[in-house]
Design a protein around this motif. Structure first.
Motif, PDB file in Angstrom:
ATOM      1  N   SER A   1      -0.212   9.753  -7.373  1.00 29.11           N
ATOM      2  CA  SER A   1      -1.299   9.271  -8.238  1.00 29.11           C
ATOM      3  C   SER A   1      -2.099   8.172  -7.540  1.00 29.11           C
ATOM      4  O   SER A   1      -3.333   8.154  -7.613  1.00 29.11           O
ATOM      5  N   VAL A   2      -1.395   7.279  -6.883  1.00 29.41           N
ATOM      6  CA  VAL A   2      -2.090   6.202  -6.184  1.00 29.41           C
ATOM      7  C   VAL A   2      -2.842   6.762  -4.972  1.00 29.41           C
ATOM      8  O   VAL A   2      -4.008   6.432  -4.736  1.00 29.41           O
TER       9      VAL A   2
ATOM     10  N   THR B   1       0.833  -1.221   0.000  1.00 29.47           N
ATOM     11  CA  THR B   1       0.000   0.000   0.000  1.00 29.47           C
ATOM     12  C   THR B   1       0.861   1.263   0.000  1.00 29.47           C
ATOM     13  O   THR B   1       2.019   1.249   0.406  1.00 29.47           O
ATOM     14  N   VAL B   2       0.246   2.352  -0.483  1.00 31.92           N
ATOM     15  CA  VAL B   2       0.873   3.675  -0.380  1.00 31.92           C
ATOM     16  C   VAL B   2       0.277   4.352   0.849  1.00 31.92           C
ATOM     17  O   VAL B   2      -0.943   4.328   1.040  1.00 31.92           O
TER      18      VAL B   2
ATOM     19  N   LYS C   1      -7.521  -2.441  -4.266  1.00 34.84           N
ATOM     20  CA  LYS C   1      -6.412  -3.034  -3.508  1.00 34.84           C
ATOM     21  C   LYS C   1      -5.410  -3.759  -4.412  1.00 34.84           C
ATOM     22  O   LYS C   1      -4.196  -3.662  -4.255  1.00 34.84           O
ATOM     23  N   GLN C   2      -5.974  -4.465  -5.384  1.00 35.26           N
ATOM     24  CA  GLN C   2      -5.122  -5.266  -6.259  1.00 35.26           C
ATOM     25  C   GLN C   2      -4.243  -4.379  -7.145  1.00 35.26           C
ATOM     26  O   GLN C   2      -3.046  -4.626  -7.309  1.00 35.26           O
TER      27      GLN C   2
ATOM     28  N   SER D   1      -0.165  -3.980  -7.049  1.00 35.79           N
ATOM     29  CA  SER D   1       0.708  -4.246  -8.200  1.00 35.79           C
ATOM     30  C   SER D   1       1.587  -3.018  -8.512  1.00 35.79           C
ATOM     31  O   SER D   1       2.759  -3.160  -8.878  1.00 35.79           O
ATOM     32  N   ILE D   2       1.054  -1.807  -8.322  1.00 36.64           N
ATOM     33  CA  ILE D   2       1.895  -0.617  -8.531  1.00 36.64           C
ATOM     34  C   ILE D   2       3.004  -0.562  -7.470  1.00 36.64           C
ATOM     35  O   ILE D   2       4.179  -0.302  -7.777  1.00 36.64           O
ATOM     36  N   VAL D   3       2.627  -0.846  -6.216  1.00 32.53           N
ATOM     37  CA  VAL D   3       3.628  -0.794  -5.141  1.00 32.53           C
ATOM     38  C   VAL D   3       4.707  -1.859  -5.368  1.00 32.53           C
ATOM     39  O   VAL D   3       5.900  -1.610  -5.149  1.00 32.53           O
TER      40      VAL D   3
END
Ligand code: F6R
Length: 368
Positions: free
Chosen positions: A174-175, A32-33, A186-187, A191-193
């Motif tokens: 952005s997130v 998570t961000v 969440k998914q 995936s970005i994190v």
């Protein structure tokens, strides 16, 4: 202290894996961000934001241009970007619930700072965020929210690690704002994190390809012009590549969105004008490939930095260099920046230019 490096620019290019780790530190968990990275007021401000206006100059502008794509794509918030030296001298209309973002390495760039001041004066309720590399600077003092890039001191005039850490910060933003608008599930966030967590390692691997780029740089020795092509976020990365090359090697370099070629710039292409294209494995790949065909028929030397998955087939006069493997929309622009930085650095070395102190330029532009 330069250690084993020849120039600060080289040192700063190679410091990027660490600079990115430092910028991510305590701002993300495994998946998570953390909104807290933007300060306790961020959540309410982000939730209420309906428009985003970014202002910046030079390299910082190029980072903002990448973020425009991300913000509209991921957070679904209308985003505009403009160079500060234009924005400050016109009467821009700022819509209600706009978040004004400044991006700056130094935090002292006069155009960016004055643009912020004039908008704050005209729109008393505007919310502001700065993404800045200097904790003690005018921009951090005068902005409501602050996200520091932890690139560490950048000494070379040509900005490198400040740019990639700006991109990392803008990805976090952005997130974060996308979550506040319930546009990021969440998914997607995980995936970005995950991509952000892998960035340092990916950059290290890319830096290991330096020798191949040294070879490519040789062919620029007696060139006067170069053209950079990309589509989507890679257009912004092409602009950054062209800015780096022109400022430290004095080769006239321009970047175009590849689809614009046929609307004029293709007239510039001849056998003495190398064309550098960035070919990620995305939905525009086939379009880019046909742009390369158009260039080929003009006999110019082409260098294509591709994703392994892109499978650009080498043609006559074309060098294809696989930079990476199957990257996502956040990691790709950051990784494709690396070969362009190395290319401009090595071309400048070959030309015997003063890499860290290019002519006519200052590190921090505190005049108009
Ligand atoms: C290019 C470069 C300049 C700066 C620009 C903005 O390598 O360094 O284009 O990016 O002058 O400076 P900052 O980011 O300090 O506001």
């Amino acid at each position: 202290d330069l250690g084993d490096y020849k120039y600060y620019m080289q040192k700063e290019i190679f410091e990027q894996p660490q600079a990115i780790r430092d910028t991510l530190e305590s701002r993300i968990t495994k998946n998570t961000v953390l909104l807290s990275a933007f300060g306790y007021r961020a959540k309410t401000i982000f939730k209420n934001t309906k428009h985003i206006q970014i202002i910046a100059c030079g390299t910082s502008y190029n980072a903002g241009l990448v973020a425009k794509y991300w913000l509209e794509d991921i957070a679904k918030i209308p985003t505009n970007i403009e160079v500060a030296s234009e924005y400050r001298y016109r009467n821009p209309i700022v819509l209600d619930n706009t978040l004004l973002i400044t991006i700056s390495q130094s935090g002292e760039t006069a155009d960016t700072l004055e643009a912020l001041r004039s908008i704050k004066k005209r729109y008393k309720n505007i919310h502001t965020l700065t993404i800045c590399n200097c904790a003690e600077s005018s921009l951090t003092r005068e902005s409501e929210l602050i996200l520091l890039t932890h690139a560490g001191p950048e000494i070379s005039v040509a900005s490198t690690k400040a740019f990639t850490t700006q991109l990392v910060s803008l990805a976090l933003f952005s997130v974060a704002i996308g979550k506040c608008h319930k546009q990021v599930d969440k998914q997607q966030e995980a995936s970005i994190v995950d991509g952000l967590n892998r960035l340092s390692g990916l950059i290290k691997k890319t830096l290991e390809q330096e020798n191949k780029i040294i070879k490519l740089a040789q062919s620029f020795k007696d060139k006067f012009n170069a053209i950079f092509l990309g589509r989507g976020t890679m257009h912004a990365i092409a602009m950054e590549g062209a800015l780096k090359l022109k400022e430290i090697s004095y080769i006239h370099s321009e970047a175009f969105p590849a689809g614009e070629l046929k609307h004029g710039p293709i007239a510039l292409i001849d056998k003495d004008t190398p064309v550098i294209a960035i070919a990620p494995n995305d939905q525009l790949l086939d379009k880019l490939k046909s742009n390369l065909q158009e260039v080929k028929s003009r006999g110019s030397q082409m260098i294509v930095f591709e994703d392994e998955m892109s499978n650009v087939l080498p043609m006559k006069n074309m060098t294809v260099m696989s930079i990476t493997h199957n990257l996502g929309r956040i990691t790709a622009p950051i990784i494709f920046t690396i070969p362009l930085q190395l290319l401009s650095y090595h071309v400048a070395l070959i030309k015997g230019a003063d890499v860290d102190k290019p002519r006519n330029l200052a590190k921090s532009v505190t005049v108009e």
